[in-house]
Scaffold this motif. Structure first.
Motif, PDB file in Angstrom:
ATOM      1  N   ALA A 165       1.135  -0.668  -0.124  1.00  0.00           N
ATOM      2  CA  ALA A 165      -0.228   0.033   0.037  1.00  0.00           C
ATOM      3  C   ALA A 165       0.274   0.946   0.037  1.00  0.00           C
ATOM      4  CB  ALA A 165      -0.919   0.224   1.189  1.00  0.00           C
ATOM      5  N   GLY A 166       2.125   1.011  -0.089  1.00  0.00           N
ATOM      6  CA  GLY A 166       3.058   2.269  -0.675  1.00  0.00           C
ATOM      7  C   GLY A 166       3.625   2.535  -2.042  1.00  0.00           C
ATOM      8  N   LEU A 167       4.147   3.171  -1.713  1.00  0.00           N
ATOM      9  CA  LEU A 167       4.505   4.320  -2.864  1.00  0.00           C
ATOM     10  C   LEU A 167       3.884   5.289  -3.548  1.00  0.00           C
ATOM     11  CD1 LEU A 167       7.173   0.896  -4.186  1.00  0.00           C
ATOM     12  CD2 LEU A 167       7.911   2.465  -2.507  1.00  0.00           C
ATOM     13  N   ILE A 168       2.604   5.707  -3.085  1.00  0.00           N
ATOM     14  CA  ILE A 168       2.340   6.330  -3.891  1.00  0.00           C
ATOM     15  C   ILE A 168       2.973   7.528  -4.781  1.00  0.00           C
ATOM     16  CG2 ILE A 168       0.028   8.171  -3.323  1.00  0.00           C
ATOM     17  CD1 ILE A 168      -0.892   6.204  -1.759  1.00  0.00           C
ATOM     18  N   GLU A 169       3.957   8.273  -3.570  1.00  0.00           N
ATOM     19  CA  GLU A 169       4.164   9.129  -3.720  1.00  0.00           C
ATOM     20  C   GLU A 169       5.699   9.035  -5.042  1.00  0.00           C
ATOM     21  OE1 GLU A 169       7.035   7.286  -1.271  1.00  0.00           O
ATOM     22  OE2 GLU A 169       5.065   7.450  -1.238  1.00  0.00           O
ATOM     23  N   VAL A 170       6.093   7.818  -5.148  1.00  0.00           N
ATOM     24  CA  VAL A 170       7.274   7.933  -6.451  1.00  0.00           C
ATOM     25  C   VAL A 170       5.753   7.280  -7.887  1.00  0.00           C
ATOM     26  CG1 VAL A 170       8.747   5.939  -6.770  1.00  0.00           C
ATOM     27  CG2 VAL A 170       8.294   6.509  -4.740  1.00  0.00           C
ATOM     28  N   GLU A 171       5.159   7.029  -7.725  1.00  0.00           N
ATOM     29  CA  GLU A 171       3.908   6.927  -8.936  1.00  0.00           C
ATOM     30  C   GLU A 171       3.512   7.914  -9.541  1.00  0.00           C
ATOM     31  OE1 GLU A 171       0.596   6.603 -11.077  1.00  0.00           O
ATOM     32  OE2 GLU A 171       0.196   7.142  -8.712  1.00  0.00           O
ATOM     33  N   HIS A 172       3.153   8.805  -8.069  1.00  0.00           N
ATOM     34  CA  HIS A 172       2.875  10.080  -8.470  1.00  0.00           C
ATOM     35  C   HIS A 172       4.034  11.130  -9.436  1.00  0.00           C
ATOM     36  CE1 HIS A 172      -1.021  10.957  -6.054  1.00  0.00           C
ATOM     37  NE2 HIS A 172      -0.805   9.968  -6.798  1.00  0.00           N
ATOM     38  N   LEU A 173       5.545  11.022  -8.700  1.00  0.00           N
ATOM     39  CA  LEU A 173       6.374  11.662  -9.722  1.00  0.00           C
ATOM     40  C   LEU A 173       6.544  11.255 -10.653  1.00  0.00           C
ATOM     41  CD1 LEU A 173       8.346  13.746  -8.763  1.00  0.00           C
ATOM     42  CD2 LEU A 173       9.657  12.456  -7.814  1.00  0.00           C
ATOM     43  N   LEU A 174       6.940  10.229 -10.973  1.00  0.00           N
ATOM     44  CA  LEU A 174       7.166   9.409 -11.999  1.00  0.00           C
ATOM     45  C   LEU A 174       5.870   9.834 -12.828  1.00  0.00           C
ATOM     46  CD1 LEU A 174       8.562   7.923 -13.523  1.00  0.00           C
ATOM     47  CD2 LEU A 174       7.373   5.488 -12.849  1.00  0.00           C
ATOM     48  N   SER A 175       5.151   9.355 -12.975  1.00  0.00           N
ATOM     49  CA  SER A 175       3.956   9.869 -13.944  1.00  0.00           C
ATOM     50  C   SER A 175       3.884  11.427 -14.656  1.00  0.00           C
ATOM     51  CB  SER A 175       2.625   9.680 -13.194  1.00  0.00           C
ATOM     52  OG  SER A 175       2.390   7.830 -12.677  1.00  0.00           O
ATOM     53  N   ARG A 176       3.943  12.143 -13.358  1.00  0.00           N
ATOM     54  CA  ARG A 176       4.690  14.159 -13.945  1.00  0.00           C
ATOM     55  C   ARG A 176       5.178  13.706 -14.799  1.00  0.00           C
ATOM     56  NH1 ARG A 176       7.672  17.548 -12.262  1.00  0.00           N
ATOM     57  NH2 ARG A 176       8.633  16.478 -10.384  1.00  0.00           N
ATOM     58  N   CYS A 177       6.612  13.252 -14.273  1.00  0.00           N
ATOM     59  CA  CYS A 177       7.754  13.807 -14.853  1.00  0.00           C
ATOM     60  C   CYS A 177       7.448  13.080 -16.216  1.00  0.00           C
ATOM     61  CB  CYS A 177       8.476  12.810 -14.503  1.00  0.00           C
ATOM     62  SG  CYS A 177       9.557  13.192 -13.208  1.00  0.00           S
ATOM     63  N   VAL A 178       7.317  11.578 -16.504  1.00  0.00           N
ATOM     64  CA  VAL A 178       6.421  10.838 -17.758  1.00  0.00           C
ATOM     65  C   VAL A 178       5.876  11.402 -18.880  1.00  0.00           C
ATOM     66  CG1 VAL A 178       5.709   9.298 -18.542  1.00  0.00           C
ATOM     67  CG2 VAL A 178       6.655   8.696 -17.056  1.00  0.00           C
ATOM     68  N   SER A 179       5.049  12.252 -18.025  1.00  0.00           N
ATOM     69  CA  SER A 179       3.957  13.808 -19.098  1.00  0.00           C
ATOM     70  C   SER A 179       4.623  14.572 -19.181  1.00  0.00           C
ATOM     71  CB  SER A 179       2.759  14.032 -17.931  1.00  0.00           C
ATOM     72  OG  SER A 179       2.072  13.210 -17.430  1.00  0.00           O
ATOM     73  N   GLU A 180       5.470  14.594 -18.846  1.00  0.00           N
ATOM     74  CA  GLU A 180       6.213  16.097 -19.074  1.00  0.00           C
ATOM     75  C   GLU A 180       6.974  15.693 -19.922  1.00  0.00           C
ATOM     76  OE1 GLU A 180       8.901  18.186 -15.550  1.00  0.00           O
ATOM     77  OE2 GLU A 180       7.024  18.450 -14.940  1.00  0.00           O
ATOM     78  N   ALA A 181       8.255  14.769 -20.275  1.00  0.00           N
ATOM     79  CA  ALA A 181       8.675  14.246 -21.029  1.00  0.00           C
ATOM     80  C   ALA A 181       7.776  13.730 -22.087  1.00  0.00           C
ATOM     81  CB  ALA A 181       9.093  12.937 -20.840  1.00  0.00           C
ATOM     82  N   PHE A 182       6.194  12.929 -22.438  1.00  0.00           N
ATOM     83  CA  PHE A 182       5.906  12.622 -23.768  1.00  0.00           C
ATOM     84  C   PHE A 182       5.277  14.263 -23.778  1.00  0.00           C
ATOM     85  CE2 PHE A 182       4.507   8.905 -21.445  1.00  0.00           C
ATOM     86  CZ  PHE A 182       5.720   8.105 -22.816  1.00  0.00           C
ATOM     87  N   ALA A 183       4.853  15.324 -23.418  1.00  0.00           N
ATOM     88  CA  ALA A 183       4.543  16.559 -23.595  1.00  0.00           C
ATOM     89  C   ALA A 183       5.793  17.059 -24.594  1.00  0.00           C
ATOM     90  CB  ALA A 183       4.434  17.622 -22.688  1.00  0.00           C
ATOM     91  N   ALA A 184       6.799  16.701 -24.458  1.00  0.00           N
ATOM     92  CA  ALA A 184       8.055  17.836 -25.198  1.00  0.00           C
ATOM     93  C   ALA A 184       8.181  17.153 -26.102  1.00  0.00           C
ATOM     94  CB  ALA A 184       9.477  17.729 -24.022  1.00  0.00           C
ATOM     95  N   VAL A 185       7.760  15.996 -26.218  1.00  0.00           N
ATOM     96  CA  VAL A 185       7.409  15.035 -27.595  1.00  0.00           C
ATOM     97  C   VAL A 185       6.754  15.484 -28.588  1.00  0.00           C
ATOM     98  CG1 VAL A 185       7.937  13.123 -28.732  1.00  0.00           C
ATOM     99  CG2 VAL A 185       8.411  13.330 -26.814  1.00  0.00           C
ATOM    100  N   ALA A 186       5.491  15.846 -27.881  1.00  0.00           N
ATOM    101  CA  ALA A 186       4.263  16.356 -28.299  1.00  0.00           C
ATOM    102  C   ALA A 186       4.928  17.824 -29.341  1.00  0.00           C
ATOM    103  CB  ALA A 186       3.006  15.999 -27.750  1.00  0.00           C
ATOM    104  N   ARG A 187       5.077  18.504 -28.285  1.00  0.00           N
ATOM    105  CA  ARG A 187       5.505  19.929 -28.325  1.00  0.00           C
ATOM    106  C   ARG A 187       6.631  19.966 -29.761  1.00  0.00           C
ATOM    107  NH1 ARG A 187       5.406  21.293 -23.707  1.00  0.00           N
ATOM    108  NH2 ARG A 187       7.536  20.797 -23.140  1.00  0.00           N
ATOM    109  N   ALA A 188       8.097  18.945 -29.853  1.00  0.00           N
ATOM    110  CA  ALA A 188       8.932  19.059 -30.741  1.00  0.00           C
ATOM    111  C   ALA A 188       7.879  18.409 -32.295  1.00  0.00           C
ATOM    112  CB  ALA A 188       9.594  18.810 -30.482  1.00  0.00           C
ATOM    113  N   GLY A 189       6.764  17.848 -31.849  1.00  0.00           N
ATOM    114  CA  GLY A 189       6.713  17.118 -33.647  1.00  0.00           C
ATOM    115  C   GLY A 189       5.812  17.669 -34.093  1.00  0.00           C
ATOM    116  N   SER A 190       4.533  18.033 -33.136  1.00  0.00           N
ATOM    117  CA  SER A 190       3.492  19.262 -33.877  1.00  0.00           C
ATOM    118  C   SER A 190       3.117  19.212 -35.676  1.00  0.00           C
ATOM    119  CB  SER A 190       3.541  20.212 -32.620  1.00  0.00           C
ATOM    120  OG  SER A 190       4.422  21.244 -33.703  1.00  0.00           O
ATOM    121  N   ALA A 191       2.571  18.053 -35.417  1.00  0.00           N
ATOM    122  CA  ALA A 191       2.216  17.795 -37.231  1.00  0.00           C
ATOM    123  C   ALA A 191       1.372  19.320 -38.459  1.00  0.00           C
ATOM    124  CB  ALA A 191       1.550  16.656 -38.113  1.00  0.00           C
TER     125      ALA A 191
END
Length: 319
Positions: A165-191
């Motif tokens: 029942a732990g690691l909620i903080e880990v999952e939240h931080l990782l998810s935010r980092c993943v979202s930021e990385a995907f957003a950067a790809v989306a901005r760079a590759g806008s068609a």
């Protein structure tokens, strides 16, 4: 539950999945009933059910079925009363912890990048997490990054959370980092050109990370899209389709609770019905889907279908 053995129908009702899904998990991944009495159908034991519960949870979290099955086969399962859990592969300490204790995220056979990402996530080191994800995106692309780097770590976090029942903080931080990385790809590759795809979560669906992965993969492939995000009511989605006229619509559902086929039916009945409707995510079940709706099995297939729509439209314009 005790030590009762269950039929496939009883297990399906407990897990909230179709019996055909259980058969698929049995045939493809070896997660079938283990109790066999002469003259009777095989029955699911409590250990079988525990593995299937892990399988259902991980696939609901967006993990690919093959990867989820591997974790389910390795996970600790209940032993007889008074005895510690057993495990299909690997060693388990008393109390159900794997070797390494609760301070590591298991990533199975994933490569060194996934192990490094898991360690950075446990340290809550957002800089290291971002660098690892960014490097893998640059070298391997979005689909490979999602399947080989991120899914194993997210599955490992899910396994640890299920056990502690732990690691909620880990999952939240990782998810935010993943979202930021995907957003950067989306901005760079806008068609250029009008968006051909509309991406949306189902009504009341709040899990957006796999949909963000799809958006980044589409941008990487040069496919223009619009993304509406989380919790889009069916009426609002239909209005968006009528206003923008996309060639294809992707509706993401993370769990059974948000996968109401009526949303798909409303979309198919809209005045500007799209050429293709994709019911993406583990929430959707194949049996109740309306005719004309495609259910991609993974991120790679969703991208392939989107590319097929784009190429078909391009050819029709050229013709």
């Amino acid at each position: 539950m005790g030590d009762e053995a269950l039929s496939a129908g009883a297990v399906a009702r407990r897990l909230g999945v179709a019996v055909t899904t259980l058969r698929t998990w049995h045939q493809r991944y070896g997660l079938g009933p283990s109790q066999h009495l002469p003259g009777h159908h095989r029955r699911y034991t409590p250990a079988d059910l525990a593995r299937l519960e892990i399988m259902r949870k991980l696939t609901s979290d967006g993990v690919t079925p093959a990867e989820a099955a591997r974790w389910a086969r390795q996970a600790p399962v209940p032993g007889p009363a008074g005895e510690p859990p057993t495990v299909v592969a690997g060693r388990v300490r008393p109390g159900g912890e794997r070797d390494g204790g609760g301070q590591t995220i298991p990533v199975g056979r994933a490569g060194p990048a996934a192990r490094g990402l898991a360690r950075a996530a446990m340290r809550l080191d957002s800089v290291a997490i971002g660098e690892t994800i960014g490097h893998t995106l640059a070298t391997d692309g979005v689909v490979a990054t999602w399947e080989r780097l991120l899914c194993p770590v997210l599955a490992g976090i899910g396994e640890r959370h299920a056990a502690t029942a732990g690691l909620i903080e880990v999952e939240h931080l990782l998810s935010r980092c993943v979202s930021e990385a995907f957003a950067a790809v989306a901005r760079a590759g806008s068609a250029a050109g009008p968006p051909r795809l509309l991406l949306s979560c189902a009504d009341e669906e709040q899990h957006t990370l796999p949909l963000e992965a799809l958006a980044a993969a589409l941008a990487e492939a040069g496919v223009a899209y619009r993304m509406l995000g989380a919790r889009v009511p069916a009426a609002a989605l239909v209005e968006a389709v009528n206003r923008t006229g996309p060639a294809a619509v992707v509706i993401w559902s993370h769990t059974l609770a948000t996968a109401d086929p009526a949303q798909l039916t409303a979309l198919l009945a809209s005045p500007r019905r799209p050429l293709l409707v994709l019911a993406a995510g583990p929430g959707w079940r194949a049996d109740p889907l309306p005719a004309g709706v495609v259910r991609p099995v993974d991120l790679a297939e969703a991208v392939s279908l989107a590319l097929a729509v784009r190429d078909s439209l391009d050819q029709s314009v050229e013709g």
